[in-house]
Design an enzyme around this catalytic site. Sequence first.
Site, PDB file in Angstrom:
ATOM      1  N   ARG A  13       0.842  -1.184   0.000  1.00 22.84           N
ATOM      2  CA  ARG A  13       0.000   0.000   0.000  1.00 22.84           C
ATOM      3  C   ARG A  13       0.884   1.243   0.000  1.00 22.84           C
ATOM      4  O   ARG A  13       2.017   1.224   0.478  1.00 22.84           O
ATOM      5  CB  ARG A  13      -0.922   0.025   1.230  1.00 22.84           C
ATOM      6  CG  ARG A  13      -1.922  -1.109   1.260  1.00 22.84           C
ATOM      7  CD  ARG A  13      -2.956  -0.946   0.152  1.00 22.84           C
ATOM      8  NE  ARG A  13      -3.833  -2.092   0.053  1.00 22.84           N
ATOM      9  CZ  ARG A  13      -3.716  -3.057  -0.854  1.00 22.84           C
ATOM     10  NH1 ARG A  13      -2.735  -3.025  -1.725  1.00 22.84           N
ATOM     11  NH2 ARG A  13      -4.560  -4.056  -0.905  1.00 22.84           N
ATOM     12  N   CYS A  14       0.330   2.319  -0.529  1.00 19.92           N
ATOM     13  CA  CYS A  14       1.025   3.593  -0.579  1.00 19.92           C
ATOM     14  C   CYS A  14       1.370   4.009   0.856  1.00 19.92           C
ATOM     15  O   CYS A  14       0.532   3.834   1.744  1.00 19.92           O
ATOM     16  CB  CYS A  14       0.129   4.632  -1.238  1.00 19.92           C
ATOM     17  SG  CYS A  14       1.018   6.080  -1.814  1.00 19.92           S
ATOM     18  N   PRO A  15       2.562   4.456   1.138  1.00 23.85           N
ATOM     19  CA  PRO A  15       3.590   4.914   0.215  1.00 23.85           C
ATOM     20  C   PRO A  15       4.559   3.831  -0.242  1.00 23.85           C
ATOM     21  O   PRO A  15       5.378   4.071  -1.123  1.00 23.85           O
ATOM     22  CB  PRO A  15       4.333   5.974   1.024  1.00 23.85           C
ATOM     23  CG  PRO A  15       4.277   5.467   2.425  1.00 23.85           C
ATOM     24  CD  PRO A  15       2.910   4.810   2.533  1.00 23.85           C
ATOM     25  N   ASP A  40      -3.212  -1.818  -5.284  1.00 24.62           N
ATOM     26  CA  ASP A  40      -3.326  -0.565  -4.533  1.00 24.62           C
ATOM     27  C   ASP A  40      -4.111   0.452  -5.356  1.00 24.62           C
ATOM     28  O   ASP A  40      -3.673   0.872  -6.427  1.00 24.62           O
ATOM     29  CB  ASP A  40      -1.937  -0.023  -4.206  1.00 24.62           C
ATOM     30  CG  ASP A  40      -1.959   1.217  -3.343  1.00 24.62           C
ATOM     31  OD1 ASP A  40      -3.054   1.673  -2.969  1.00 24.62           O
ATOM     32  OD2 ASP A  40      -0.871   1.730  -3.040  1.00 24.62           O
TER      33      ASP A  40
END
Length: 75
Positions: A13-15, A40
């Site tokens: 997942r981001c980041p 994501d």
Amino acid sequence: MKKKNILNLIGLRCPDTMLFLKKKLRSLKIGDLIIIITDDITTKKEIPLLCNFLNYILIKSNILKIPYSYFLKKK
């Protein structure tokens, strides 16, 4: 001949997704193709922005169903 790379980012997942992607993009040479596979949802917005910022060509993307896929080429 152009080099093709596949980057599997499923589960990240981001980041983290963008950090791994940026690290991989730094290692590519002009003309190289990379295929990014991810689940994501933030990449729908982030990858096109990244392409514009880092001078990559977004050849094709599949963002209608998970996993999403993006085909990029380094200019």
